[in-house]
Design an enzyme around this catalytic site. Structure first.
Site, PDB file in Angstrom:
ATOM      1  N   GLY A  41      -6.569  18.615 -38.662  1.00 60.52           N
ATOM      2  CA  GLY A  41      -7.315  19.864 -37.882  1.00 60.52           C
ATOM      3  C   GLY A  41      -6.698  21.149 -37.791  1.00 60.52           C
TER       4      GLY A  41
ATOM      5  N   ASP B 275      -9.765  25.762 -42.940  1.00 64.66           N
ATOM      6  CA  ASP B 275      -8.062  25.777 -42.878  1.00 64.66           C
ATOM      7  C   ASP B 275      -7.756  26.856 -43.309  1.00 64.66           C
ATOM      8  OD1 ASP B 275      -9.245  22.585 -43.280  1.00 64.66           O
ATOM      9  OD2 ASP B 275      -7.219  22.503 -42.318  1.00 64.66           O
TER      10      ASP B 275
END
Ligand code: MRU
Length: 347
Positions: A48, A238
């Site tokens: 993450g 991201d």
């Protein structure tokens, strides 16, 4: 269930929840070298984008203690080399390089101090990065909630929750905020092959927090949408390019095409450190390709013939034209993103 902590800085060591073992085992790893954090990021013990960024910041504190030089010039040469090594652990989430660069900048800014003082300053900087992440996520949740109605059902993909950040998450922060405010919301979690972050992580953390969450496999989203069961899609990301193209977990692009087809808003939750103005469009975002074994096996059990050819890009790029809004801690950006992202960033 007790609150699960994704990462912590304790007695000069980085403590990480091993996410490869979830939901079956809750096991913490204590890391004390840059190389150990590199391996943890590479193997997705921690994953993450924001959690990778915070872990990288602490890895750079560990790196500063590993460099055995007490004069600034030789210290910074070795320190930057360790940063360069760490930056190779995973290429797509820009938070990794963002955190490494911020730590290196901090070392330079304190060059007139002794190296032992610089190590202290670096620890303070990493703790600041960690605390900022906590604040950012709550604000993203508040901004996301302003876009929803009571009783809405939200589809999400991958895990952009507390497990992907210091706390709350980005995309999933809206569910925690809604709970605090008694605002009814339901979630559908895409399972997210091949690493199953939706099944193993999102459904795990939302279910244990008492959020009304239903797990579906990735190929069910179109049916759900056609049945009118999805009011909005919210995912994390991201890296956001300057034009609003967004890299996120493989499969996000598919969901965005479906959302557009069914006229469902597609919201991207992002902290501003995930915006990369140096990437003009999504084409310049590096996409990580992972081992094909992740596709040919599930939890170590082979599901495809030995020797089968595989292709395993870990992320995809959702074009800006499929995105309704990009929701940051500083505000909400709407198309045209090349203008609105800068406005929000400079807010
Ligand atoms: O491969 P992962 O599990 O690191 O991918 C995670 C995602 O794609 C998330 O959506 C993204 O990093 C945002 S996390 C707040």
């Amino acid at each position: 269930m007790d609150k699960i902590q994704t990462l912590a800085w304790r007695n000069g060591k980085l403590v990480l929840l091993d996410q490869t073992l979830l939901p079956n085992e809750i096991c913490y790893k204590e890391l004390s070298t840059e190389k150990e954090v590199f391996d943890a990021i590479r193997t997705m013990v921690v994953r993450g984008a924001p959690a990778i960024g915070v872990s990288a910041a602490y890895a750079m504190v560990l790196a500063a203690h590993e460099v055995d030089k007490e004069d600034f010039e030789p210290f910074i040469v070795d320190y930057e080399a360790l940063g360069e090594h760490l930056s190779k652990s995973r290429p797509t989430a820009v938070n990794l390089n963002w955190a490494i660069n911020r730590m290196i900048k901090c070392a330079h800014a304190n060059k007139n101090f002794s190296v032992s003082k610089i190590r202290e300053k670096l620890e303070q900087e990493a703790i600041a990065i960690h605390n900022e992440d906590l604040q950012i996520n709550r604000k993203i949740g508040e901004n996301l909630l302003s876009l929803l109605k009571r009783g809405d059902t939200v589809l999400t993909h991958c895990n952009a929750g507390a497990l992907a950040t210091s706390e709350y998450g980005t995309a999933l922060s809206v569910f925690y905020l809604a709970q605090e405010k008694n605002f009814p919301l339901k979630a559908y979690a895409n399972e997210t092959r091949p690493r199953l972050q939706g099944a193993r992580l999102t459904s795990f953390e939302l279910y244990h927090a008492g959020v009304d969450v239903t797990l579906i496999s990735d190929n069910m989203a179109a049916v759900l949408m056609s049945q009118g069961k999805v009011d909005a899609v919210i995912v994390g990301c991201d890296r956001v390019a300057a034009n609003g193209d967004v890299a996120n977990k493989i499969g996000t692009f598919n969901v965005s095409i479906l959302a557009k087809h069914f006229n469902i808003p597609m919201y991207i939750a992002t902290p501003t450190p995930t915006i990369d103005f140096d990437c003009i469009t999504g084409e310049s975002i590096p996409i990580e390709e992972r081992d094909g074994e992740e596709i040919a096996t599930i939890n170590g059990v082979r599901i495809a013939p030995e020797g089968i050819k595989t292709y395993n890009p870990s992320f995809d790029v959702t074009p800006a034209e499929n995105i309704t809004a990009i929701v940051t801690e500083k505000g909400i950006a709407y198309p045209p993103f090349d203008v609105s992202l800068k406005d929000v960033f400079n807010n």
